[in-house]
Design a protein around this motif. Structure first.
Motif, PDB file in Angstrom:
ATOM      1  N   LEU A  87      -8.986  10.389   1.805  1.00  0.00           N
ATOM      2  CA  LEU A  87      -9.547   9.419   2.776  1.00  0.00           C
ATOM      3  C   LEU A  87     -10.814   9.820   3.950  1.00  0.00           C
ATOM      4  N   ASP A 107      -5.110   6.287  -0.006  1.00  0.00           N
ATOM      5  CA  ASP A 107      -4.435   5.607   0.124  1.00  0.00           C
ATOM      6  C   ASP A 107      -4.569   4.222  -1.076  1.00  0.00           C
ATOM      7  N   THR A 161     -10.919   5.028   1.182  1.00  0.00           N
ATOM      8  CA  THR A 161     -11.234   6.116   0.025  1.00  0.00           C
ATOM      9  C   THR A 161     -12.288   5.938  -0.357  1.00  0.00           C
ATOM     10  N   ARG A 201       1.015  -0.964  -0.040  1.00  0.00           N
ATOM     11  CA  ARG A 201      -0.022  -0.142  -0.042  1.00  0.00           C
ATOM     12  C   ARG A 201       0.787   1.097  -0.051  1.00  0.00           C
ATOM     13  N   LYS A 221       0.385   6.199   0.098  1.00  0.00           N
ATOM     14  CA  LYS A 221      -0.911   7.348   0.344  1.00  0.00           C
ATOM     15  C   LYS A 221      -0.537   7.803  -0.541  1.00  0.00           C
TER      16      LYS A 221
END
Length: 683
Positions: A189, A214, A127, A94, A96
């Motif tokens: 987010l 994310d 998200t 993952r 950002k």
């Protein structure tokens, strides 16, 4: 010999034999070593696969994840959109991100929505979407149920709104918001959206956008996990375009197969060797390491030509060293020279002297990779010396690529590579045969261009010879990947020499495509390659289609001074041909309106270009078919008596062209001998 000495010697021999069966760290694979170390980009630390860039070798990452590092900012281009990378979590794949155009900005110059197809990354579960409505009708903002703000986009003052998903659920957009001219959806987010709903100020809006969203990346994640679990490091095979697991002793498409065997053998040896034998093992290992290092050193000396150069002077290294003299430039005293794949290795001092210390008056052209200078070697040869701007890992790969490809290819319409510098040269330098008449682009659109200097017979011959050169490359499993009129040179008889193989790729015969990040020059890049990251020989066909249109129109592949829909010449040509407006596209000098034979040939070339420029690669012809069609056009339209006249025209035009330039001397040759490439990613 005593019993102890005999036992010692026997045990020593057994130890050496045993150790020879074990892959040791003394011989760790180069890819394994380079990919084992994490790297840093801006404020992001301990980065590894799939990321690369900023000195990180491309094969240690995935082509789609090339990081650009500037100060404290790390950016990544995915599906043609630029994102700032704020955080990276390697354990769960993952990161950002935040759209670069919305960083500390709620009024970007260009308003566009981005579609995520999930090829390389997808939004995280936390998200949600934030919707902007731009350029809305004016009405009392107090009546609006949604937050509003003013901004200026492209000099126009606008009334705009922003809406979270929860806001949309509680209240539908009214008719006035439905009349807004633009609607843009930006991911944020979920937690930030809730804060924005409580306090919908412009300051909070910018802060929410800057906190990003994310996303989860997908770069052969499952294969990479298996590779790492087996003790390897993830990477990418630049030749096959597939995932690769780099292991200590060898590479694998999936996992390190010998890791278990290595451990078992180590345990067996540990159980066998003990006590006094430990001393023997140590001595044997020392001896083995010395021998092994000696072999590695000798091997590295043979390959050192293509390792990052330093500034420590210049020494020779090559796979073969022979004493020979060139047949065309025979000297009375043959000199010992170094060669790599049959390509001569020059010292930096030799080329510095040949170019008069890289005198600016000897510049032939300048592009994205470097500057080209005219030079005179001591053996009498006139050469063109390409001097790379810098010696980073990407330039070294392109340098290696061009040498290895051109060293094994020989064709009358490909530029000949005479040599290059070695590892210890201060700079990466390539030495080519000198081509005196510059590029096709120069004669069609250059500052000294006069269309009369390239009459139709020469243009058609340029098309035929360029197609023949590309067909030869494809027959030898090479894709040029940067076909354009700036990379098509003309000799003193206006014969074609295709040049600049820095972006070229070997193309395995047993695959349909190579997955790699798009590279090339805007206006020439295959749209399907750009969208799907799949390089094929049809990518060269598309680029050649643009070249054909340039030859019949004398227009640039990209010109922002044209109408918006005509900025790309390929789009303009497709539209003109479909609307039966070819006469508006063809260079007036060619006599399209007056000469029926010219109109017939030009129309046939335009039809071929139309086929080459099809969006779907399967609809495009292969280069062999292109060659046959062009030969047929040339034979049907310019056969018999006219063919002799063409040869005369070409000779006359060569004289005319030399007279037209003012004046052509050893120190004044046409500009744009080479050109660079843009749209960067890994090769």
């Amino acid at each position: 010999m005593t019993l102890f000495q005999g036992s010692f010697f026997l045990f020593f021999v057994i130890t050496i034999i045993t150790l020879n069966q074990i892959p040791t760290s003394c011989a760790d694979d180069e890819h394994y070593l380079k990919c084992s170390s994490p790297f840093q980009c801006a404020n992001l630390k301990n980065l590894s696969y799939p990321f690369w860039g900023f000195g990180r070798t491309p094969y240690c990452g995935h082509p789609a994840f090339n990081l650009q590092c500037t100060g404290e900012v790390a950016t990544l281009t995915l599906m043609s959109e630029s994102y700032r990378v704020l955080e990276v979590n390697d354990s769960d794949h993952r990161f950002k991100l935040v759209r670069t155009d919305y960083w500390n900005n709620i009024c970007p110059t260009i308003l566009r929505n981005i579609t995520v197809d999930g090829t390389f990354f997808d939004y995280g579960s936390d998200t949600q979407n934030l919707t902007f409505y731009y350029d809305c009708p004016s009405f009392p903002q107090s009546d609006s149920v949604f937050p509003w703000f003013n901004c200026s986009v492209n000099g126009t003052q606008m009334i705009n709104y922003f809406v979270t998903e929860s806001m949309l659920e509680s209240s539908e957009p009214g008719e006035i918001m439905g009349a807004c001219k633009s609607r843009v959806v930006v991911p944020i987010l979920e937690s930030e959206a809730k804060l924005l709903e409580k306090n919908s100020t412009v300051e909070n809006l910018k802060a929410v956008l800057d906190n990003g969203f994310d996303a989860e990346w997908d770069a052969n994640n499952s294969l990479c996990d298996k590779c790492q679990n087996s003790g390897g490091y993830c990477g990418y095979n630049p030749s096959s375009g597939e995932f690769m697991c780099y292991c200590r002793d060898e590479s694998s498409p999936s996992t390190c197969k010998n890791s278990g065997k290595r451990n078992n053998v180590g345990v067996a040896i540990g159980a066998t060797v003990g006590g006094v034998a430990a001393l023997v093992v140590i001595l044997g290992c020392v001896y083995f390491m010395i021998q092994r290092r000696r072999k590695i050193y000798q091997k590295s000396r043979s390959m050192e030509l293509f390792i990052a150069p330093t500034s420590s002077g210049d020494t020779f290294a090559s796979t073969t060293i022979t004493s020979q003299s060139l047949s065309s430039y025979q000297s009375s005293n043959p000199v010992t020279r170094s060669y790599y794949f049959g390509v001569q290795v020059f010292t930096y001092e030799e080329l510095e002297e040949a170019t008069k210390n890289f005198d600016a008056s000897r510049e032939l052209g300048e592009g994205g990779f470097g500057t080209v200078y005219k030079g005179e070697l001591k053996d009498g040869r006139t050469v063109a010396v390409k001097r790379h701007y810098e010696s980073n890992s990407r330039r070294i790969v392109q340098f290696m690529n061009e040498v290895q490809i051109l060293a094994r290819l020989r064709h009358k319409n490909l530029v000949t590579l005479f040599g290059c510098t070695s590892k210890h040269s201060r700079e990466l330098l390539l030495v080519y045969e000198f081509i005196p008449n510059g590029t096709v682009a120069y004669h069609l659109q250059g500052r000294g261009s006069k269309s009369t200097l390239l009459p139709w017979p020469i243009r058609l011959n340029i098309a035929v010879e360029t197609a023949e050169a590309l067909a030869y490359l494809h027959a030898n499993d090479v894709i040029h990947r940067d076909v354009k009129t700036n990379n098509i040179l003309l000799d003193d008889q206006f014969c074609v020499k295709v040049a600049d193989f820095g972006l070229s790729r070997d193309f395995p015969t047993d695959v349909t495509h190579v997955s790699t990040a798009p590279q090339g020059t805007p206006g020439y890049v295959d749209p399907e390659y750009y969208q799907c990251y799949q390089l094929t020989d049809k990518s060269d066909v598309y680029s050649f289609g643009v070249v054909l249109v340039e030859l019949i129109s004398s227009l640039q592949a990209v010109d922002i001074n044209r109408n918006r829909s005509d900025v790309n010449l390929s789009n303009m040509a497709i539209k003109k041909i479909q609307n039966q407006e070819l006469h508006e596209l063809v260079d007036p000098y060619l006599g399209f309106e007056k000469d029926p034979a010219m109109r017939r040939m030009t129309t046939a070339v335009a039809e071929l270009a139309f086929r080459c420029l099809q969006q779907e690669r399967d609809l495009r012809p292969c280069m062999d078919e292109v060659v046959e069609i062009l030969r047929g056009i040339k034979s049907d339209g310019l056969g018999g008596r006219e063919e002799t006249e063409i040869l005369d025209i070409r000779t006359d035009e060569a004289i005319l062209l030399k007279k037209a330039h003012s004046p052509v001397s050893p120190n004044s040759v046409v500009d744009n001998w080479v050109s660079g490439s843009s749209v960067s990613n890994s090769s």
